[in-house]
Design a protein around this motif. Structure first.
Motif, PDB file in Angstrom:
ATOM      1  N   VAL A  81       7.604   8.029   9.638  1.00 22.62           N
ATOM      2  CA  VAL A  81       7.435   6.863   8.688  1.00 22.62           C
ATOM      3  C   VAL A  81       6.736   5.638   9.261  1.00 22.62           C
ATOM      4  O   VAL A  81       6.964   5.472  10.474  1.00 22.62           O
ATOM      5  N   ASN A  82       5.818   4.857   8.821  1.00 26.82           N
ATOM      6  CA  ASN A  82       5.232   3.633   9.166  1.00 26.82           C
ATOM      7  C   ASN A  82       5.946   2.451   8.603  1.00 26.82           C
ATOM      8  O   ASN A  82       5.418   2.559   7.133  1.00 26.82           O
ATOM      9  N   ALA A  83       7.007   1.870   8.877  1.00 23.04           N
ATOM     10  CA  ALA A  83       7.701   1.097   7.893  1.00 23.04           C
ATOM     11  C   ALA A  83       6.772  -0.199   7.692  1.00 23.04           C
ATOM     12  O   ALA A  83       6.961  -0.775   6.666  1.00 23.04           O
ATOM     13  N   GLY A  84       6.015  -0.418   8.540  1.00 24.18           N
ATOM     14  CA  GLY A  84       5.136  -1.713   8.583  1.00 24.18           C
ATOM     15  C   GLY A  84       4.189  -1.633   7.326  1.00 24.18           C
ATOM     16  O   GLY A  84       3.971  -2.385   6.445  1.00 24.18           O
TER      17      GLY A  84
END
Lengths: 753, 55
Positions: A81-84
């Motif tokens: 996951v890329n939260a940004g």
């Protein structure tokens, strides 16, 4: 998972609202994104991969819970996951696990994903320019710190008793550190300056590049001659501070770019195509051809423009036309992509060529309308157009003046010219604007408004007129029960028992008004007409007046209405209104109070528009506007010299959003409108519009203060430099002090109201 | 002043080490998703194996 509860309780969620969540609700309410099967790619190694936008990534525990759960799932090889950016990259073995199983597991965790084509969007590429700037910034910072270390020793030595040999040695050390660093970290400026000069123009990078290279060359020459003053520290300091400003500006744009890509992903829709043999196949929307029959289930968004070939239903076209009433459709009727099928499954035959779709027409209109916005020149650029020639003239004048009148030799004169270039170099100016804008955008983000670019803030600060769309902008875009005419007190309860079985917006409004309760058995939905059930041996119908029968003539009503009839008793009328946003009247009043002109433009019918305008106190209103009509109004206003902020949500507003001086759009808006808008805000309240304007004005004031501050420093420093009094020590102090002052002032945008 | 001969290289070496570390972090994409890394660290069932999720 033992840590999770305390973390959530501690309210960590509050800090994790990044921009993605502002854009996402659109997809939540309109479409759930494309079918993942249409976007999964199986590589040569037999591993399937999928990139998707995760709309629901709002809490600190989301990332580990998604990654942890998927890792335990048999057959999943990777989940990151890329939260940004609110994205996820999935890899799995198609032989062991099905993508639908993965999506289902994510669904159990409360997450829905909108897959996108990573190759087409270039989704997972790193922002190369931003990374390059960061690398240059790191190198400049390292070299600046070390050269400063040496310079302090030299300055101390000038005041005390450092021998010329030691000084020369320290100058050489500075030169060895500074030269490679300047060549490396200065590239962004040298490239840009060269490009501008080749094109025969000038920009802010030209004086920077000239200043830095002249200072470096002169310092090197002075070092070889064992001179007293070198400017290596100043040249590096310039690059360091300017790169900070450049990086801030870039990160603002990078965010906007990622959010725009997420919007594109959310727009990607898959279609269930029915083949000639009756089999169905899921296809990405790009692969649907004219003539294909597409099945649209109840509650789904129609993926294509086309004619209904089977089924009767009602569609909600509010995003496309601004019309708040659902429209009945039958075989032969035209439906547009973006409308929502409300009542019953239908089949649509895809209409001819892509360029003839409504969406394409709107896009063309937007292109034509958007040129006004492209002509806007950012404040920093406007300043630099005046500033750059003045700097050059001053430096040249100082050189010539000292050579001829001052009687100095060329070395001394050139050193003075270099000092002028260095103290006037726009360090503070380069920081002044981005530092404020990053702060302002960050503050608005926390309040639920996502500003796509810095210059949107600049434009927003200068508006004098606000044009609102009606449905979905001033109103919530969903019907609310307004009143019941006739019948006994139990009419609402009875209607609700039927309505709870239906997902039609009017049914939902009735169910919401009645509160919790039981639902009737055996409710049958007649598409486009209404609901029917047999209760206590009597036939009960809830729907259109001519269908339920027994409707008594009643006073005209501006909004929607449906009728309820039990057995042969007289029918009861339910009136609905599209309720305004809770704070709409207040926001409109405040805007007018602050001297802004407020106008209502709607595609809806005149009586409905008038009713709302009267309620909210908007004197200027216009109903039944076509998209071209809205543009015409905006162009007329522009011709009058007005700077208009357009607030709208529908597909029909998109051209107007593009045409306006600045535009805002709620996060429930059509994707195209969100893409066209400069600002996207979320929530049921209209207050973010006001807040954006206020923060933009505050930011504008701070930017102007900062620019004044920076120019004020120059006013003191330039005469000193021309008089030949600026030593490298003074240059370093002036430069650092003005940069710090400007940055400190910029931080104030985060504070107070 | 002879001390400068080793003090300056020492300062440069230490600073250079910091610079190299930063560039390495940048290259290994550690600055790409600052939020996610912060969130992951808060969970005790955090699994390092997942880091090779990207190709």
């Amino acid at each position: 998972m033992t840590l999770q509860a305390p973390i959530d309780d501690a309210g960590l969620d509050a800090g994790c609202c990044t921009f993605g969540s502002l854009v996402a609700p659109a997809a939540r309410s309109v479409a759930a994104g494309a079918d993942p099967r249409a976007y999964a790619v199986v590589g040569a190694d037999g591993i399937a991969r999928l990139d998707a936008v995760v709309e629901t990534l709002d809490c600190p525990s989301c990332v580990p819970s998604i990654e942890g759960t998927l890792a335990r799932l048999e057959g999943v090889l990777g989940a990151r996951v890329n939260a940004g950016q609110r994205r996820i990259h999935l890899e799995w073995d198609p032989a062991r696990v099905d993508v639908e199983r993965i999506v289902a597991v994510l669904g159990d965790l409360g997450h829905r994903i909108a897959p996108y084509d990573a190759a087409r969007l270039g989704g997972r590429e790193v922002d190369e320019v931003g990374q390059g700037l960061l690398r240059a910034l790191a190198v400049a910072g390292f070299a600046f710190a070390n050269v400063m270390l040496v310079s302090v020793a030299v300055w101390a030595g000038l005041a005390q008793d450092m021998g010329p040999g030691t000084r020369a040695f320290l100058h050489w050390v500075s030169a060895l550190i500074a030269m490679p660093a300047i060549v490396y970290a200065g590239r962004p400026f040298f490239r840009s300056a060269l490009g501008a000069l080749r094109a025969g123009t000038s920009n802010m990078d030209v004086p920077i590049a000239i200043g830095v290279s002249l200072a470096t060359a002169m310092s090197l020459f002075e070092t070889t001659r064992n001179g007293e003053h070198v400017y290596f520290d100043a040249a590096l300091g310039l690059l360091f501070f300017l790169l900070i400003g450049r990086f801030l500006d870039r990160s603002l744009r990078g965010r906007a770019f990622a959010a725009a890509q997420n919007l594109l992903a959310l727009r990607a829709v898959s279609a269930l195509v029915i083949g000639a043999d009756g089999n169905t196949e899921v296809r990405a929307i790009e692969a649907v051809r004219p003539g294909d029959r597409v099945a649209v289930a109840t509650g789904e968004t129609v993926p294509v423009d086309g004619h209904v070939v089977a089924g009767r239903s009602e569609v909600d076209a509010s995003l496309v036309t601004g019309e708040s009433l659902p429209q009945a459709v039958a075989p032969g009727d035209l439906v547009h992509a973006g409308t929502v099928n409300l009542a019953a499954p239908i089949e649509v035959e895809t209409a001819a060529a892509g360029s003839q779709t409504l969406l394409a027409e709107i896009a063309a209109m937007m292109d034509r309308a958007g040129q006004a916005k492209a002509r806007y020149v950012r404040l920093a650029d406007r300043i630099s157009r005046v500033y750059a020639p003045v700097i050059h003239a001053l430096a040249l004048a100082a050189f010539a003046g000292w050579m001829t009148l001052g009687g100095a030799d060329w070395r001394a004169s050139l050193m003075i010219a270099v000092a002028v270039l260095i103290v006037t170099c726009p360090c503070a100016l380069g920081l002044a604007v981005p530092a404020v804008q990053v702060g302002a955008v960050g503050r608005l983000l926390k309040r639920g408004a996502y500003v796509k670019s810095g210059d949107a803030l600049e434009r927003l600060a200068r508006i004098d007129t606000v044009v609102f769309d009606k449905t979905g902008t001033l109103t919530l875009g969903r019907p609310r029960l307004d009143g019941i005419d006739g019948g006994a007190g139990d009419a609402l309860a009875l209607a609700a028992t039927l309505a709870r079985r239906s997902t039609h917006p009017l049914s939902r409004a009735i169910a919401a008004a009645a509160g919790d309760g039981a639902a009737a058995e055996g409710v049958h939905e007649e598409p486009g007409l209404g609901l029917e059930a047999v209760i206590g041996g009597e036939r009960v119908r809830l729907g259109r007046g001519d269908w339920v029968g027994g409707a008594a003539p009643a006073a005209a009503h501006a909004g929607t209405e449906i009728w309820l009839r039990r057995g042969e008793a007289p029918a009861v009328r339910f009136r609905f209104v599209d309720a305004p946003r809770p704070d709409a009247a207040e926001v409109v009043a405040t805007l007018k109070e602050r001297g802004l002109r407020v106008i209502l433009l709607s595609g809806d019918r005149r009586p409905v528009v008038d009713a709302l305008a009267d309620q909210l106190g908007i004197a200027e209103r216009e109903g039944e506007c076509l998209p071209s009509g809205k543009i015409a109004v905006l162009q007329r206003l522009a011709a009058e010299g007005r700077r208009v902020a357009m607030v709208g949500d529908g597909l029909n507003d998109a051209p107007a959003l593009a045409a306006a001086f600045v535009s805002l759009s709620p996060s429930t808006a059509a994707d195209v409108s969100q893409t066209a808008a400069d600002v996207v805000f979320r929530g049921d309240a209209l207050a973010p519009v006001l807040e954006c304007w206020e923060v933009a004005r505050k930011a504008d004031a701070l930017v102007r203060q900062n620019v004044t501050l920076a120019l004020g420093y120059n006013l003191i420093a330039v005469p000193l430099a021309i008089a030949g009094l600026v030593t490298p020590l003074i240059a370093a102090i002036v430069m650092s002090a003005s940069s710090l002052a400007v940055t400190g002032n910029a931080l104030r945008v985060q504070r107070g109201r | 002043m002879a001390a400068l001969v080793y003090l300056i290289p020492a300062a440069l070496l230490l600073g250079g080490f910091g610079l190299v570390c930063f560039l390495w972090a940048l290259r290994t994409r550690q600055f790409e998703d600052l939020d996610g890394a912060a969130w992951r660290a808060l969970h005790d069932d955090h699994d390092d194996r997942l880091k090779d999720g990207r190709d």
